[in-house]
Motif scaffolding. Structure first.
Motif, PDB file in Angstrom:
ATOM      1  N   ARG A  27       0.823  -1.202   0.000  1.00 19.30           N
ATOM      2  CA  ARG A  27       0.000   0.000   0.000  1.00 19.30           C
ATOM      3  C   ARG A  27       0.863   1.261   0.000  1.00 19.30           C
ATOM      4  NH1 ARG A  27      -4.961  -1.808  -1.416  1.00 19.30           N
ATOM      5  NH2 ARG A  27      -5.725  -3.442  -0.001  1.00 19.30           N
ATOM      6  N   GLU A  28       0.434   2.254  -0.736  1.00 21.39           N
ATOM      7  CA  GLU A  28       1.146   3.524  -0.778  1.00 21.39           C
ATOM      8  C   GLU A  28       0.742   4.399   0.403  1.00 21.39           C
ATOM      9  OE1 GLU A  28       1.259   7.513  -3.583  1.00 21.39           O
ATOM     10  OE2 GLU A  28       0.997   5.572  -4.546  1.00 21.39           O
ATOM     11  N   LEU A  29       1.727   4.833   1.181  1.00 21.63           N
ATOM     12  CA  LEU A  29       1.501   5.741   2.304  1.00 21.63           C
ATOM     13  C   LEU A  29       1.917   7.169   1.977  1.00 21.63           C
ATOM     14  CD1 LEU A  29       2.755   3.575   5.316  1.00 21.63           C
ATOM     15  CD2 LEU A  29       0.415   3.830   4.465  1.00 21.63           C
ATOM     16  N   ALA A  30       2.953   7.320   1.178  1.00 21.87           N
ATOM     17  CA  ALA A  30       3.465   8.651   0.851  1.00 21.87           C
ATOM     18  C   ALA A  30       4.379   8.539  -0.358  1.00 21.87           C
ATOM     19  CB  ALA A  30       4.237   9.239   2.042  1.00 21.87           C
ATOM     20  N   GLU A 129       3.302   0.197   3.261  1.00 23.64           N
ATOM     21  CA  GLU A 129       2.999  -0.812   4.269  1.00 23.64           C
ATOM     22  C   GLU A 129       2.470  -2.046   3.553  1.00 23.64           C
ATOM     23  OE1 GLU A 129       0.020   0.562   6.931  1.00 23.64           O
ATOM     24  OE2 GLU A 129      -1.574   0.615   5.410  1.00 23.64           O
ATOM     25  N   LEU A 130       2.621  -3.196   4.173  1.00 24.39           N
ATOM     26  CA  LEU A 130       2.196  -4.441   3.551  1.00 24.39           C
ATOM     27  C   LEU A 130       0.866  -4.892   4.124  1.00 24.39           C
ATOM     28  CD1 LEU A 130       2.846  -6.782   1.629  1.00 24.39           C
ATOM     29  CD2 LEU A 130       4.005  -7.919   3.544  1.00 24.39           C
ATOM     30  N   PRO A 146      -1.111 -26.157  -0.468  1.00 26.74           N
ATOM     31  CA  PRO A 146      -0.098 -25.101  -0.612  1.00 26.74           C
ATOM     32  C   PRO A 146      -0.754 -23.726  -0.672  1.00 26.74           C
ATOM     33  CG  PRO A 146      -0.464 -26.194  -2.708  1.00 26.74           C
ATOM     34  CD  PRO A 146      -1.209 -26.985  -1.685  1.00 26.74           C
ATOM     35  N   LEU A 147       0.007 -22.728  -0.319  1.00 22.27           N
ATOM     36  CA  LEU A 147      -0.477 -21.350  -0.333  1.00 22.27           C
ATOM     37  C   LEU A 147       0.244 -20.579  -1.427  1.00 22.27           C
ATOM     38  CD1 LEU A 147      -2.036 -18.942   0.927  1.00 22.27           C
ATOM     39  CD2 LEU A 147      -0.093 -18.615   2.456  1.00 22.27           C
ATOM     40  N   THR A 148      -0.504 -20.072  -2.383  1.00 22.70           N
ATOM     41  CA  THR A 148       0.055 -19.247  -3.450  1.00 22.70           C
ATOM     42  C   THR A 148      -0.247 -17.791  -3.149  1.00 22.70           C
ATOM     43  OG1 THR A 148      -0.255 -21.000  -5.087  1.00 22.70           O
ATOM     44  CG2 THR A 148       0.049 -18.770  -5.918  1.00 22.70           C
ATOM     45  N   VAL A 149       0.773 -16.961  -3.135  1.00 23.35           N
ATOM     46  CA  VAL A 149       0.610 -15.545  -2.807  1.00 23.35           C
ATOM     47  C   VAL A 149       0.966 -14.696  -4.019  1.00 23.35           C
ATOM     48  CG1 VAL A 149       1.344 -13.642  -1.328  1.00 23.35           C
ATOM     49  CG2 VAL A 149       1.118 -15.931  -0.374  1.00 23.35           C
ATOM     50  N   ALA A 150       0.034 -13.868  -4.439  1.00 24.32           N
ATOM     51  CA  ALA A 150       0.291 -12.878  -5.488  1.00 24.32           C
ATOM     52  C   ALA A 150       0.585 -11.554  -4.807  1.00 24.32           C
ATOM     53  CB  ALA A 150      -0.914 -12.753  -6.409  1.00 24.32           C
ATOM     54  N   ILE A 151       1.687 -10.930  -5.183  1.00 20.85           N
ATOM     55  CA  ILE A 151       2.105  -9.685  -4.555  1.00 20.85           C
ATOM     56  C   ILE A 151       1.891  -8.545  -5.534  1.00 20.85           C
ATOM     57  CG2 ILE A 151       4.042  -8.429  -3.513  1.00 20.85           C
ATOM     58  CD1 ILE A 151       5.118 -11.121  -2.584  1.00 20.85           C
ATOM     59  N   ARG A 152       1.154  -7.532  -5.097  1.00 21.60           N
ATOM     60  CA  ARG A 152       0.793  -6.401  -5.944  1.00 21.60           C
ATOM     61  C   ARG A 152       1.387  -5.107  -5.367  1.00 21.60           C
ATOM     62  NH1 ARG A 152       0.089 -10.126  -8.685  1.00 21.60           N
ATOM     63  NH2 ARG A 152      -1.887 -11.092  -9.290  1.00 21.60           N
ATOM     64  N   PHE A 153       1.955  -4.301  -6.235  1.00 25.81           N
ATOM     65  CA  PHE A 153       2.568  -3.038  -5.828  1.00 25.81           C
ATOM     66  C   PHE A 153       1.674  -1.860  -6.231  1.00 25.81           C
ATOM     67  CE2 PHE A 153       6.097  -5.859  -5.590  1.00 25.81           C
ATOM     68  CZ  PHE A 153       7.069  -5.268  -4.795  1.00 25.81           C
ATOM     69  N   ARG A 196       9.980  -4.643  -7.387  1.00 27.74           N
ATOM     70  CA  ARG A 196       9.183  -3.420  -7.424  1.00 27.74           C
ATOM     71  C   ARG A 196       7.988  -3.581  -8.360  1.00 27.74           C
ATOM     72  NH1 ARG A 196      13.180   0.987  -8.708  1.00 27.74           N
ATOM     73  NH2 ARG A 196      11.312   2.263  -8.431  1.00 27.74           N
ATOM     74  N   ASP A 197       7.837  -4.793  -8.905  1.00 29.79           N
ATOM     75  CA  ASP A 197       6.727  -5.103  -9.791  1.00 29.79           C
ATOM     76  C   ASP A 197       5.988  -6.324  -9.260  1.00 29.79           C
ATOM     77  OD1 ASP A 197       7.291  -3.093 -11.828  1.00 29.79           O
ATOM     78  OD2 ASP A 197       9.041  -4.312 -12.304  1.00 29.79           O
TER      79      ASP A 197
END
Length: 206
Positions: A27-30, A129-130, A146-153, A196-197
């Motif tokens: 998440r974008e904070l600043a 923040e995550l 299993p746990l698959t996690v997609a990470i988004r920026f 960063r992606d």
């Protein structure tokens, strides 16, 4: 597309039937601070004022992004375009400069190419923040899936993959490294690499 952000559950319950899925969002904070020496004080941290300055000289334009010193408030200029032909600058882009468009300010404030040309650095501390959406103790459940996690920026902040894992799972760096080395966490890149992606990784329960 289904929002998996708050799942952290067996995917059979979510309708996929292939394991657990979750989405972690940075998440974008600043906006990042712009690091360069202030000519009026000893501070090196600056922030965009939200304004641009456009100067026309015949058929040529100069465009600057205005920044303010975090300590003394002195305003400085970051060159965005120098001596550019009016016809070479898209009319919509010029309007964004003339109207101090917030989206353009945000874009340029995080532009590392601009930082390189103008000889300043970006300080990303305190900008994110995550949000994991995982319930407490999700990793300790006796769940063979299993746990698959997609990470988004939400912003292009460079973060070490290991930092994301320790923050998201609440584990120590050595524990994360052991899980990566043992294959319980499978990554598309090195654990010490900076991401960063968006990317996806797989967590295999012990």
């Amino acid at each position: 597309m289904n929002d998996l952000r708050n799942t952290g559950m067996p995917a059979a319950a979510a309708g996929s039937g292939t394991g657990r899925k979750a989405v972690w969002v940075i998440r974008e904070l600043a906006l990042p601070a712009l690091v360069r020496a202030c000519v009026s004080c000893r501070s090196t941290r600056h922030h965009p004022t939200g304004k641009f300055r456009v100067n026309a000289n015949g058929k040529l334009l100069d465009v600057w992004m205005l920044i303010g010193c975090e300590l003394c408030g002195r305003t400085s200029k970051i060159p965005v375009h120098e001596r550019i032909c009016v016809q070479a600058l898209h009319s919509e882009r010029l309007l964004m400069f003339e109207h101090n468009d917030p989206a353009m300010v945000r874009h340029l404030a995080m532009d590392e190419a601009l930082a390189g040309r103008a000889a300043y650095q970006l300080d990303w501390s305190g900008t994110w923040e995550l949000d994991t959406g995982l319930p407490p103790g999700a990793l300790q459940r006796a769940d063979p899936a299993p746990l698959t996690v997609a990470i988004r920026f939400e912003l292009p902040v460079p973060i070490r993959v290991g930092k994301l894992l320790t923050t998201g799972f609440g584990l120590s760096r050595p524990a994360v490294k052991r899980m990566v080395d043992s294959g319980h966490i499978r990554l598309p890149m090195a654990v010490d690499a900076k991401a960063r992606d968006d990317f996806t990784r797989l967590f295999m329960p012990a």
